[in-house]
Write an enzyme that holds these catalytic residues in place. Structure first.
Site, PDB file in Angstrom:
ATOM      1  N   TYR A  28       0.869  -1.103   0.065  1.00  0.00           N
ATOM      2  CA  TYR A  28       0.214   0.147  -0.024  1.00  0.00           C
ATOM      3  C   TYR A  28       0.801   1.138  -0.027  1.00  0.00           C
ATOM      4  O   TYR A  28       1.939   1.408   0.705  1.00  0.00           O
ATOM      5  CB  TYR A  28      -0.786   0.008   1.132  1.00  0.00           C
ATOM      6  CG  TYR A  28      -1.784   1.289   1.282  1.00  0.00           C
ATOM      7  CD1 TYR A  28      -3.142   1.325   0.924  1.00  0.00           C
ATOM      8  CD2 TYR A  28      -0.990   2.350   2.105  1.00  0.00           C
ATOM      9  CE1 TYR A  28      -3.710   2.700   1.013  1.00  0.00           C
ATOM     10  CE2 TYR A  28      -1.588   3.797   1.931  1.00  0.00           C
ATOM     11  CZ  TYR A  28      -3.293   3.847   1.529  1.00  0.00           C
ATOM     12  OH  TYR A  28      -3.823   4.834   1.566  1.00  0.00           O
ATOM     13  N   GLU A  36      -3.678   7.239  -4.097  1.00  0.00           N
ATOM     14  CA  GLU A  36      -3.339   5.967  -3.297  1.00  0.00           C
ATOM     15  C   GLU A  36      -3.302   5.115  -4.610  1.00  0.00           C
ATOM     16  O   GLU A  36      -3.757   4.993  -5.426  1.00  0.00           O
ATOM     17  CB  GLU A  36      -4.769   5.882  -2.714  1.00  0.00           C
ATOM     18  CG  GLU A  36      -4.587   4.503  -1.716  1.00  0.00           C
ATOM     19  CD  GLU A  36      -5.910   4.485  -0.945  1.00  0.00           C
ATOM     20  OE1 GLU A  36      -5.983   4.860   0.233  1.00  0.00           O
ATOM     21  OE2 GLU A  36      -6.954   3.701  -1.585  1.00  0.00           O
TER      22      GLU A  36
END
Ligand code: GDP
Ligand code: MN
Length: 380
Positions: free
Chosen positions: A101, A189
């Site tokens: 992530y 993101e």
């Protein structure tokens, strides 16, 4: 403004962030054509402004041209989280070794960007934050010095990367930060950021641009405006073009307030006394006489408006400016529509004096003002 994955990936590419080869499609035949040209298995991804598509069936795989076409046909038109799938993104399927992530968002308390990274990619970061918060690396970016490569190297090292992989990951971090900064992103993101045998690639992409910064990103502003076209009325579009915050309703009283809270309260009060608003307009803070004139004219011009109620609480917005704007608007339009004004605060006395001279009534409270506006709208 939330961009779809394929739109976000276009920006990623502009910033040199590696992304799989892909194509946005709206027809199953295009899925077949894509896989034929690529000659490799593909992923088919629903393009919706929501996360968690994987779990909801919005991410599928296909190995052959026929599979690709059938799967695309199956997905298009289906619903996920109440939204209909109208677009798909097809891209080469990756051999993912590990899912990471990486995100950049704003830390409001620190007034800076914050970079978030975790070895636990692929799952929702909120879940990681809840269950294993120690697995999230947070790096606050100094807004003056920006992000330096040694910061990015450190983030990569803390994730456990060494040597070439460390440098590759750090490069990813630098590029994503540049994108977040230059695009005025509230959030950008990559989840998952796919670790492959020989490098990294953005398997997913999210980009949320601050609407208040759209003036710096004309192409996005135009896109937002054209997407609103279907939802806004003609007059609401016109108001936007004039930089006015205006919403049309279906009654006959025009409402002008300063600040969203006061404007909503004014709307409620008018309804409480049996009136129906034709529209409402929020002046915002510190409106000049010119802006007030423009706003009052805009509301007066609505042919359905039988009476106008102006409710202004003087803080930065001044009573005398409000009065000047109202009087000028009326004179210029030659309007005889009744206007009720309630004002309190800064330069209230001066404002009331100007209005009185022009034959416009001012009241002390919002309740009295609302009652009078309702009565005048009924009477005319
Ligand atoms: P989201 O569920 O909306 O966040 O959609 P993602 O694009 O993040 O995809 C969800 C999951 O599908 C990922 O975490 C991966 O596990 C898997 N996935 C997506 N693309 C690929 C791919 O190219 N190859 C493989 N093996 N898995 C993928
Ligand atoms: Mn994802």
């Amino acid at each position: 403004m939330k961009l779809l994955e394929y739109e976000a990936k276009d920006y990623f590419r502009k910033y040199g962030i590696p992304t799989p080869e892909g194509c946005m499609i709206t027809d199953p035949v295009q899925a077949r054509m894509f896989i034929e040209k690529l000659g490799k298995p593909i992923v088919i991804k629903a393009q919706l402004p929501v996360g968690g598509r994987g779990k909801a069936g919005g991410i599928q795989f296909a190995d052959t041209p026929n599979e690709a076409k059938n799967m695309a046909a199956h997905m298009l038109g289906k619903q996920i989280k109440g939204l209909t799938i109208e677009k798909l993104y097809v891209e080469e399927k990756l051999d993912i070794v590990n899912e990471i992530y990486l995100g950049v968002t704003i830390d409001r308390r620190n007034k800076s960007h914050v970079i978030l990274a975790s070895s636990e990619g692929g799952v929702e970061i909120e879940v990681v934050a809840e269950e294993t918060p120690e697995k999230i690396i947070r790096h606050l970016v100094d807004p003056v010095n920006g992000l330096r490569s040694f910061h990015a190297n450190l983030i990569a090292k803390r994730l456990g990367f060494k040597g070439r992989k460390m440098r590759q990951f750090a490069d990813f971090v630098m590029k994503l930060y540049s994108l977040a900064d230059e695009m005025d992103a509230e959030l950008t993101e990559i989840n998952p950021l796919a670790e492959l045998e020989d490098g990294f690639i953005a398997a997913d992409a999210r980009l949320l641009v601050d609407n208040n910064a759209l003036f710096r990103h004309k192409e996005l502003e135009d896109k937002l405006l054209s997407s609103l076209q279907g939802e806004l009325t003609e007059r609401e579009m016109e108001a936007r073009a004039q930089d006015l915050t205006y919403v049309e309703l279906d009654g006959d009283i025009g409402i002008i307030g300063n600040g969203a809270g006061l404007t909503m309260a004014t709307l409620d009060t008018v309804m409480l006394y049996g009136g129906k608003a034709a529209n409402f307009l929020d002046l915002g803070g510190g409106a000049t006489p010119e802006r007030i004139e423009k706003a009052v004219k805009f509301v007066l011009r609505d042919t359905r408006t039988k009476a106008v109620f102006v409710n202004v609480l003087g803080g930065i917005t001044r009573g005398d400016h409000t009065a000047q704007g109202i009087v000028a608007a009326r004179q210029e339009l030659g309007s005889v529509k009744p206007i009720v004004v309630r004002m309190a605060g800064t330069k209230e006395k001066e404002g009331r004096r100007i209005l009185k001279k022009a034959g416009i009534e001012t009241l002390d409270s919002m309740e009295e003002g609302a009652k009078l506006a309702v009565k005048l709208a009924e009477g005319s």
